[in-house]
Design a protein around this motif. Structure first.
Motif, PDB file in Angstrom:
ATOM      1  N   GLN A 182       3.120  26.346  17.767  1.00 47.83           N
ATOM      2  CA  GLN A 182       2.413  26.115  16.441  1.00 47.83           C
ATOM      3  C   GLN A 182       1.856  24.668  16.298  1.00 47.83           C
ATOM      4  OE1 GLN A 182       5.238  25.432  12.700  1.00 47.83           O
ATOM      5  NE2 GLN A 182       5.836  26.985  14.254  1.00 47.83           N
ATOM      6  N   TYR A 183       0.785  24.457  15.156  1.00 46.25           N
ATOM      7  CA  TYR A 183       0.450  23.039  15.171  1.00 46.25           C
ATOM      8  C   TYR A 183       1.549  22.403  13.989  1.00 46.25           C
ATOM      9  CZ  TYR A 183      -4.270  24.696  17.028  1.00 46.25           C
ATOM     10  OH  TYR A 183      -5.167  24.953  17.492  1.00 46.25           O
ATOM     11  N   THR A 184       1.711  21.144  14.368  1.00 39.57           N
ATOM     12  CA  THR A 184       2.788  20.397  13.721  1.00 39.57           C
ATOM     13  C   THR A 184       2.123  19.114  13.351  1.00 39.57           C
ATOM     14  OG1 THR A 184       3.957  20.168  15.436  1.00 39.57           O
ATOM     15  CG2 THR A 184       4.762  21.761  14.031  1.00 39.57           C
ATOM     16  N   ALA A 185       2.438  18.482  12.211  1.00 39.54           N
ATOM     17  CA  ALA A 185       1.866  17.138  11.990  1.00 39.54           C
ATOM     18  C   ALA A 185       2.765  16.351  11.057  1.00 39.54           C
ATOM     19  CB  ALA A 185       0.537  17.212  11.281  1.00 39.54           C
ATOM     20  N   ASP A 186       2.523  15.079  10.822  1.00 45.06           N
ATOM     21  CA  ASP A 186       3.477  14.200   9.808  1.00 45.06           C
ATOM     22  C   ASP A 186       4.670  14.460   9.947  1.00 45.06           C
ATOM     23  OD1 ASP A 186       0.793  13.795   8.583  1.00 45.06           O
ATOM     24  OD2 ASP A 186       1.001  15.865   7.553  1.00 45.06           O
ATOM     25  N   PRO A 187       5.380  14.191  11.204  1.00 44.38           N
ATOM     26  CA  PRO A 187       6.707  14.243  11.489  1.00 44.38           C
ATOM     27  C   PRO A 187       7.670  13.413  10.744  1.00 44.38           C
ATOM     28  CG  PRO A 187       5.939  13.423  13.184  1.00 44.38           C
ATOM     29  CD  PRO A 187       4.753  13.483  12.539  1.00 44.38           C
ATOM     30  N   SER A 188       8.660  13.982   9.902  1.00 46.04           N
ATOM     31  CA  SER A 188       9.781  13.195   8.990  1.00 46.04           C
ATOM     32  C   SER A 188      11.048  13.570  10.067  1.00 46.04           C
ATOM     33  CB  SER A 188       9.957  13.528   7.729  1.00 46.04           C
ATOM     34  OG  SER A 188      11.131  12.907   7.228  1.00 46.04           O
ATOM     35  N   ALA A 189      11.179  12.755  10.815  1.00 47.51           N
ATOM     36  CA  ALA A 189      12.580  12.842  11.874  1.00 47.51           C
ATOM     37  C   ALA A 189      13.947  12.291  11.126  1.00 47.51           C
ATOM     38  CB  ALA A 189      12.355  12.230  13.070  1.00 47.51           C
ATOM     39  N   ARG A 190      14.999  12.915  11.107  1.00 50.72           N
ATOM     40  CA  ARG A 190      16.181  12.556  10.507  1.00 50.72           C
ATOM     41  C   ARG A 190      17.243  12.675  11.431  1.00 50.72           C
ATOM     42  NH1 ARG A 190      15.327   8.776   6.479  1.00 50.72           N
ATOM     43  NH2 ARG A 190      13.871   9.525   4.973  1.00 50.72           N
ATOM     44  N   VAL A 191      18.434  11.929  11.608  1.00 52.19           N
ATOM     45  CA  VAL A 191      19.455  12.130  12.265  1.00 52.19           C
ATOM     46  C   VAL A 191      20.603  12.672  11.269  1.00 52.19           C
ATOM     47  CG1 VAL A 191      21.443  11.021  13.797  1.00 52.19           C
ATOM     48  CG2 VAL A 191      19.011  10.375  13.938  1.00 52.19           C
ATOM     49  N   PHE A 192      21.100  13.961  11.477  1.00 54.71           N
ATOM     50  CA  PHE A 192      22.025  14.645  10.916  1.00 54.71           C
ATOM     51  C   PHE A 192      23.144  15.095  11.653  1.00 54.71           C
ATOM     52  CE2 PHE A 192      18.407  15.757   7.581  1.00 54.71           C
ATOM     53  CZ  PHE A 192      18.847  14.477   6.634  1.00 54.71           C
ATOM     54  N   GLY A 193      24.446  14.348  11.721  1.00 53.10           N
ATOM     55  CA  GLY A 193      25.361  14.836  12.526  1.00 53.10           C
ATOM     56  C   GLY A 193      25.114  14.474  13.999  1.00 53.10           C
ATOM     57  N   ASP A 194      25.256  15.152  14.898  1.00 52.64           N
ATOM     58  CA  ASP A 194      24.703  15.179  16.266  1.00 52.64           C
ATOM     59  C   ASP A 194      23.453  15.606  16.656  1.00 52.64           C
ATOM     60  OD1 ASP A 194      25.411  17.634  16.298  1.00 52.64           O
ATOM     61  OD2 ASP A 194      26.825  17.474  17.989  1.00 52.64           O
ATOM     62  N   ARG A 195      22.721  15.940  15.854  1.00 49.94           N
ATOM     63  CA  ARG A 195      21.282  16.365  15.953  1.00 49.94           C
ATOM     64  C   ARG A 195      20.202  15.592  15.306  1.00 49.94           C
ATOM     65  NH1 ARG A 195      21.616  21.369  18.615  1.00 49.94           N
ATOM     66  NH2 ARG A 195      19.363  21.954  17.821  1.00 49.94           N
ATOM     67  N   VAL A 196      18.914  15.892  15.781  1.00 50.08           N
ATOM     68  CA  VAL A 196      17.686  15.250  15.203  1.00 50.08           C
ATOM     69  C   VAL A 196      17.031  16.371  14.812  1.00 50.08           C
ATOM     70  CG1 VAL A 196      15.419  14.200  15.540  1.00 50.08           C
ATOM     71  CG2 VAL A 196      17.514  13.142  16.847  1.00 50.08           C
ATOM     72  N   TYR A 197      16.570  16.265  13.307  1.00 50.13           N
ATOM     73  CA  TYR A 197      15.882  17.303  12.654  1.00 50.13           C
ATOM     74  C   TYR A 197      14.473  16.610  12.321  1.00 50.13           C
ATOM     75  CZ  TYR A 197      20.176  19.895  11.781  1.00 50.13           C
ATOM     76  OH  TYR A 197      21.420  20.714  12.143  1.00 50.13           O
ATOM     77  N   ILE A 198      13.720  17.461  12.594  1.00 48.57           N
ATOM     78  CA  ILE A 198      12.158  17.117  12.195  1.00 48.57           C
ATOM     79  C   ILE A 198      11.442  17.867  11.165  1.00 48.57           C
ATOM     80  CG2 ILE A 198       9.771  16.799  13.117  1.00 48.57           C
ATOM     81  CD1 ILE A 198      11.069  16.134  16.061  1.00 48.57           C
ATOM     82  N   TYR A 199      11.089  17.447  10.053  1.00 49.09           N
ATOM     83  CA  TYR A 199      10.386  18.222   9.062  1.00 49.09           C
ATOM     84  C   TYR A 199       8.878  17.833   9.113  1.00 49.09           C
ATOM     85  CZ  TYR A 199      15.160  18.587   7.613  1.00 49.09           C
ATOM     86  OH  TYR A 199      16.510  18.922   7.537  1.00 49.09           O
ATOM     87  N   PRO A 200       8.207  18.665   9.570  1.00 45.89           N
ATOM     88  CA  PRO A 200       6.821  18.272   9.899  1.00 45.89           C
ATOM     89  C   PRO A 200       6.235  19.259   8.695  1.00 45.89           C
ATOM     90  CG  PRO A 200       7.258  19.883  11.411  1.00 45.89           C
ATOM     91  CD  PRO A 200       8.484  19.617  10.472  1.00 45.89           C
ATOM     92  N   SER A 201       4.645  18.774   8.643  1.00 49.20           N
ATOM     93  CA  SER A 201       3.834  19.402   7.877  1.00 49.20           C
ATOM     94  C   SER A 201       3.447  20.558   9.087  1.00 49.20           C
ATOM     95  CB  SER A 201       2.658  18.807   7.354  1.00 49.20           C
ATOM     96  OG  SER A 201       1.996  18.086   8.138  1.00 49.20           O
ATOM     97  N   HIS A 202       2.815  21.733   8.595  1.00 51.52           N
ATOM     98  CA  HIS A 202       2.386  22.751   9.412  1.00 51.52           C
ATOM     99  C   HIS A 202       0.634  23.088   9.488  1.00 51.52           C
ATOM    100  CE1 HIS A 202       2.727  27.438  10.491  1.00 51.52           C
ATOM    101  NE2 HIS A 202       2.248  26.670  11.444  1.00 51.52           N
ATOM    102  N   ASP A 203       0.125  22.414  10.218  1.00 56.22           N
ATOM    103  CA  ASP A 203      -1.549  22.890  10.229  1.00 56.22           C
ATOM    104  C   ASP A 203      -1.786  24.173  10.581  1.00 56.22           C
ATOM    105  OD1 ASP A 203      -1.901  20.141   9.386  1.00 56.22           O
ATOM    106  OD2 ASP A 203      -2.234  19.552  11.592  1.00 56.22           O
ATOM    107  N   ILE A 204      -2.526  24.809   9.781  1.00 57.84           N
ATOM    108  CA  ILE A 204      -3.201  26.073  10.309  1.00 57.84           C
ATOM    109  C   ILE A 204      -4.804  26.010  10.236  1.00 57.84           C
ATOM    110  CG2 ILE A 204      -1.364  27.479   9.642  1.00 57.84           C
ATOM    111  CD1 ILE A 204      -2.905  28.410   7.081  1.00 57.84           C
ATOM    112  N   ILE A 205      -5.573  26.855  11.005  1.00 61.13           N
ATOM    113  CA  ILE A 205      -6.920  26.654  10.787  1.00 61.13           C
ATOM    114  C   ILE A 205      -7.342  27.436   9.869  1.00 61.13           C
ATOM    115  CG2 ILE A 205      -9.055  27.460  12.165  1.00 61.13           C
ATOM    116  CD1 ILE A 205      -7.498  25.297  13.716  1.00 61.13           C
ATOM    117  N   ALA A 206      -8.153  26.634   8.915  1.00 61.72           N
ATOM    118  CA  ALA A 206      -8.654  27.171   7.604  1.00 61.72           C
ATOM    119  C   ALA A 206      -9.851  28.346   8.074  1.00 61.72           C
ATOM    120  CB  ALA A 206      -9.324  26.415   6.860  1.00 61.72           C
ATOM    121  N   THR A 207      -9.744  29.333   7.035  1.00 60.09           N
ATOM    122  CA  THR A 207     -10.737  30.695   7.197  1.00 60.09           C
ATOM    123  C   THR A 207     -11.346  30.646   5.783  1.00 60.09           C
ATOM    124  OG1 THR A 207      -9.257  32.114   6.532  1.00 60.09           O
ATOM    125  CG2 THR A 207      -9.468  31.677   8.772  1.00 60.09           C
TER     126      THR A 207
END
Length: 446
Positions: free
Chosen positions: A28-53
């Motif tokens: 999927q399209y993803t943008a603006d990634p906010s990456a965080r380290v929680f425990g032993d994993r990296v989590y990414i919280y991006p925005s989710h682009d879609i094509i406007a109609t």
């Protein structure tokens, strides 16, 4: 209760795994990634682009209706944990606004606070334009439950949260300028007056603040339009709210003209990384973007070395995984090019096209482990029978396999034995030893 069930349902039913280099997410399209380290994993919280109609959003503009979260333990294999917040399941959000822009997430006292900007439906209570809301969870992947109101006295976009070593939390956001304020310990309310962060460039758009601390220095990083499109810059201070001194550029403007960039910076397993975005899957429309990551390093004085974007990206890839050669580290000056496999469905990815004898492609950091691997498999097609050599370290380095690719009008899988089994982490060179037109999708070792 219904709202809670909706978010749990999304969390339970969507749990996909993807393996990628740059861009990191290929579903999927993803943008603006906010990456965080929680425990032993990296989590990414991006925005989710879609094509406007005509029915969804504003044609030709950004359209975002929900948020996913992705995580990885090795920076190669990313799990999609599904939708965590969606626009029409937040009580104060303007329905069908498609304005769920760049978010952030942070942990405090065992709870995870997800900050997101969007437009409210009650402009009398909250004013016109964007404000910032919070959703809370007991786990980094959700389910997240949105608060019933946005944060008071915050108008703008691009929230970023930073917790200092003394436990004080700060909220940053943008909207004409970059702003900061202390947060209360409940992480839901401001504790101080809003401060406009000065000492930054006065000319051109500034947005997307991201704060981090290293060796007692506070790094305020942000996209800035110095010329025509955004580049990533940073300033350094001795306090989370400044004053700051502008230091320079982290990443230059996109060479292909993607107007925006938005980022985060983390340390994971003693290496620093820059997460950012580009329009890889949508080269002709930069409102549909995809997140990337590259390594970031510092000079001895604490200044940041400029990051050069790569296709190879980050992480050590297992030789037994599918290696997407089109995400190369380097290619020869002629005889090699990259193209989409299917322009009607660009999420199918890319292919590498060889057209000249001795043309080569370099792909770095492949982990062979022990000597159990004895075979290589290529997915390829060619206008004539050709030889593809796989070498180690350089274009004329140790040859570990030679694959005969037959003439084929469609992609086929071709096998060859390893001539020299490998261990450890190696840099591969894929070398064309014939003239012709040969397309490679991927390779793997067995």
């Amino acid at each position: 209760m219904l709202k809670h069930l909706v978010f749990c349902f999304g969390f339970i039913t969507v749990f996909n795994s993807v393996s990628a280099q740059n861009p990191l997410i290929n579903s999927q399209y993803t943008a603006d990634p906010s990456a965080r380290v929680f425990g032993d994993r990296v989590y990414i919280y991006p925005s989710h682009d879609i094509i406007a109609t005509k029915e969804k959003g504003r044609l030709g503009w950004f359209a975002m209706e929900d948020y996913h979260v992705f995580s990885s333990a090795n920076l190669i294999d990313w799990t999609d944990h599904g939708v965590i917040v969606t626009q029409n399941n937040v009580s104060w959000v303007k329905p069908n606004s498609y304005s769920m822009w760049a978010p952030d997430c942070i942990e405090r006292n065992g709870k995870y606070y997800f900050y997101f900007p969007t437009t409210p439906k009650d402009t009398i209570a909250y004013g016109k334009g964007f404000t910032i809301g919070v959703a809370v969870s007991n786990r980094p992947e959700g389910p997240f439950i949105p608060e019933s109101t946005p944060i008071k006295n915050v108008k703008g976009i691009d929230p970023n949260v930073f917790i200092d070593k003394d436990g004080q939390a700060y909220l940053y956001w943008s909207g004409g300028n970059i702003y900061g304020a202390k947060l209360k310990e409940n992480m839901l309310e401001l504790e101080s007056e809003v401060k406009t962060l000065g000492d930054l460039p006065t000319k051109g758009l500034k947005e997307g603040p991201y704060m981090f601390e290293r060796n007692g220095l506070y790094y305020l990083t942000y996209p800035h339009v110095e010329n025509k499109i955004e580049r990533l810059e940073y300033a350094i201070g001795k306090h989370p709210l400044g004053p700051f001194k502008v230091m320079g550029v982290i990443m230059d403007e996109s060479a292909t003209g993607c107007w925006t960039n938005h980022h985060s910076i983390i340390e994971f397993k003693k290496q620093w990384y820059l997460f950012y975005h580009h329009n890889d899957y949508s080269p002709n429309f930069d409102k549909a973007r995809s997140i990337r990551a590259d390594s970031l390093t510092f000079n001895a004085d604490g200044t940041i070395k400029k990051v050069i974007p790569t296709l190879r990206g980050i992480g050590v890839i297992d030789a037994k995984k599918t290696i997407q050669l089109d995400r190369y580290s380097q290619i020869s000056s002629k005889g090699v090019s990259i193209d989409f496999i299917d322009t009607a469905d660009r999420f199918k990815g890319w292919k590498t096209v060889f057209t000249e004898n001795n043309a080569w492609l370099q792909y770095n950091t492949v982990a062979f482990g022990n000597k159990s691997l004895h075979n290589v498999k290529l997915k390829a097609k060619s206008t004539k029978e050709v030889l593809i050599q796989i070498r180690i370290g350089k274009p004329d380095g140790l040859m570990i396999a030679e694959v005969k690719v037959p003439q084929s009008e469609s992609f086929i899988e071709v096998n060859a034995p390893l001539l020299k089994r490998q261990t450890g982490i190696q840099n591969l060179f894929i070398v064309m030893k014939s003239n012709g037109h040969t397309e490679l999708d991927w390779l793997t070792f067995e």
